[in-house]
Every structure is written in C-alpha cells, then in structure tokens.
Motif scaffolding. Structure first.
Motif, short mmCIF file in Angstrom:
data_model
loop_
_atom_site.label_atom_id
_atom_site.label_comp_id
_atom_site.label_asym_id
_atom_site.label_seq_id
_atom_site.Cartn_x
_atom_site.Cartn_y
_atom_site.Cartn_z
N ALA A 183 0.86 -1.19 0.00
CA ALA A 183 0.00 0.00 0.00
C ALA A 183 0.89 1.24 0.00
CB ALA A 183 -0.89 0.01 1.23
N PRO A 184 0.42 2.33 -0.57
CA PRO A 184 1.24 3.54 -0.61
C PRO A 184 1.38 4.19 0.76
CG PRO A 184 -0.93 3.99 -1.49
CD PRO A 184 -0.87 2.51 -1.24
N ASP A 185 2.55 4.75 1.01
CA ASP A 185 2.77 5.55 2.21
C ASP A 185 2.29 6.97 1.94
OD1 ASP A 185 4.03 3.61 3.80
OD2 ASP A 185 5.96 3.98 2.83
N ALA A 186 1.84 7.63 2.99
CA ALA A 186 1.34 8.99 2.85
C ALA A 186 2.43 9.95 2.36
CB ALA A 186 0.77 9.48 4.17
N THR A 187 3.68 9.64 2.63
CA THR A 187 4.77 10.54 2.25
C THR A 187 5.45 10.15 0.94
OG1 THR A 187 6.31 9.28 3.62
CG2 THR A 187 5.25 11.21 4.63
N ASP A 188 4.91 9.17 0.23
CA ASP A 188 5.47 8.76 -1.06
C ASP A 188 5.08 9.80 -2.11
OD1 ASP A 188 6.22 7.61 -3.45
OD2 ASP A 188 5.45 5.62 -2.93
N GLU A 189 6.04 10.58 -2.56
CA GLU A 189 5.74 11.68 -3.47
C GLU A 189 5.30 11.21 -4.85
OE1 GLU A 189 8.90 14.28 -4.90
OE2 GLU A 189 10.36 12.76 -4.29
N PHE A 190 5.52 9.96 -5.18
CA PHE A 190 5.17 9.45 -6.49
C PHE A 190 3.78 8.81 -6.53
CE2 PHE A 190 9.80 9.34 -6.13
CZ PHE A 190 10.09 10.28 -7.10
N ARG A 191 3.08 8.85 -5.42
CA ARG A 191 1.70 8.33 -5.34
C ARG A 191 0.74 9.50 -5.29
NH1 ARG A 191 0.52 2.91 -4.81
NH2 ARG A 191 2.43 1.76 -4.39
N SER A 192 -0.43 9.30 -5.89
CA SER A 192 -1.43 10.37 -5.92
C SER A 192 -2.17 10.45 -4.58
CB SER A 192 -2.44 10.11 -7.03
OG SER A 192 -3.24 8.98 -6.71
N TRP A 193 -2.82 11.60 -4.38
CA TRP A 193 -3.66 11.76 -3.20
C TRP A 193 -4.71 10.66 -3.17
CZ3 TRP A 193 -3.93 15.12 0.92
CH2 TRP A 193 -3.00 16.15 0.93
N ARG A 194 -5.28 10.39 -4.32
CA ARG A 194 -6.35 9.39 -4.42
C ARG A 194 -5.88 8.02 -3.92
NH1 ARG A 194 -9.97 8.94 -9.69
NH2 ARG A 194 -11.78 8.15 -8.60
N GLU A 195 -4.69 7.60 -4.36
CA GLU A 195 -4.15 6.30 -3.93
C GLU A 195 -3.90 6.26 -2.43
OE1 GLU A 195 -1.20 4.42 -7.09
OE2 GLU A 195 -0.79 6.57 -6.79
N VAL A 196 -3.27 7.31 -1.93
CA VAL A 196 -2.93 7.36 -0.50
C VAL A 196 -4.18 7.38 0.36
CG1 VAL A 196 -1.86 8.81 1.27
CG2 VAL A 196 -0.68 8.43 -0.89
N LEU A 197 -5.15 8.20 -0.01
CA LEU A 197 -6.38 8.28 0.79
C LEU A 197 -7.21 7.01 0.67
CD1 LEU A 197 -7.40 12.00 0.29
CD2 LEU A 197 -6.22 10.96 2.23
N ALA A 198 -7.24 6.41 -0.50
CA ALA A 198 -7.98 5.14 -0.66
C ALA A 198 -7.38 4.07 0.24
CB ALA A 198 -7.97 4.70 -2.12
N ALA A 199 -6.08 3.97 0.26
CA ALA A 199 -5.41 2.99 1.11
C ALA A 199 -5.72 3.25 2.58
CB ALA A 199 -3.90 3.01 0.88
N ALA A 200 -5.70 4.50 2.98
CA ALA A 200 -5.98 4.85 4.38
C ALA A 200 -7.42 4.51 4.76
CB ALA A 200 -5.71 6.34 4.62
N VAL A 201 -8.35 4.77 3.86
CA VAL A 201 -9.76 4.47 4.15
C VAL A 201 -9.97 2.96 4.28
CG1 VAL A 201 -12.08 4.52 3.14
CG2 VAL A 201 -10.69 6.59 3.17
#
Length: 88
Positions: free
Chosen positions: A40-58
């Motif tokens: 899953a993407p980390d929140a601080t991974d600059e190469f991941r979109s907001w959408r990916e990071v927030l979806a993973a968190a949800v």
C-alpha cells in the motif's frame, strides 16, 4: 470496579494485540486484491497520488475498525459468560 471489568483488562489487551496482527494481514490481502499491488502507498510517497494514498488509508481504517469492534465484542461476550456480567 466490577470483577468483570478487571477480568476483561488482560483479555482485552491480548485480544487487541492479536486483532492488530489479524487486521494487518487482512489489509495486505485486501490491498493486493483491490490495487493489484503488493504494498500500500505511504502517505509521504511523493510518487503516489492523493487518491491512492487516501484510498489505502480508508480501506485500512475500515478493516482495523471492523476487526477491533469484533475483537472487543467477542472478548466482552467471553467475560460475560465467565463472570456473569458485562464488562462495561
């Protein structure tokens, strides 16, 4: 303090730890199925979109909350069977 509440403390702690391990494993499996990725993407991974990071968190939050509720409810049910009263 009620006996059931005292009895629940160590049970709740042990079940909470096991629940965390279970939730982590469930999240990894769910993320692999949903995103077709191993990690899953980390929140601080600059190469991941907001959408990916927030979806993973949800998804992670929902799984952890569901497992926590199931574990807490199960532990309280066991304590009620053993002591005769709800640990609330």
């Amino acid at each position: 303090m009620k006996a059931s509440k005292i009895a629940y403390k160590p049970v709740g702690m042990a079940m909470g730890a096991l629940g965390g391990i279970l939730a982590g494993a469930l999240f990894k499996r769910a993320w692999k199925r949903l995103a077709h990725e191993d990690e899953a993407p980390d929140a601080t991974d600059e190469f991941r979109s907001w959408r990916e990071v927030l979806a993973a968190a949800v998804v992670q939050g929902a799984i952890f909350a569901g497992v926590k509720a199931a574990v807490d409810r199960g532990g309280a049910t066991v304590i009620r069977r053993v002591t005769g009263s709800w640990p609330g």
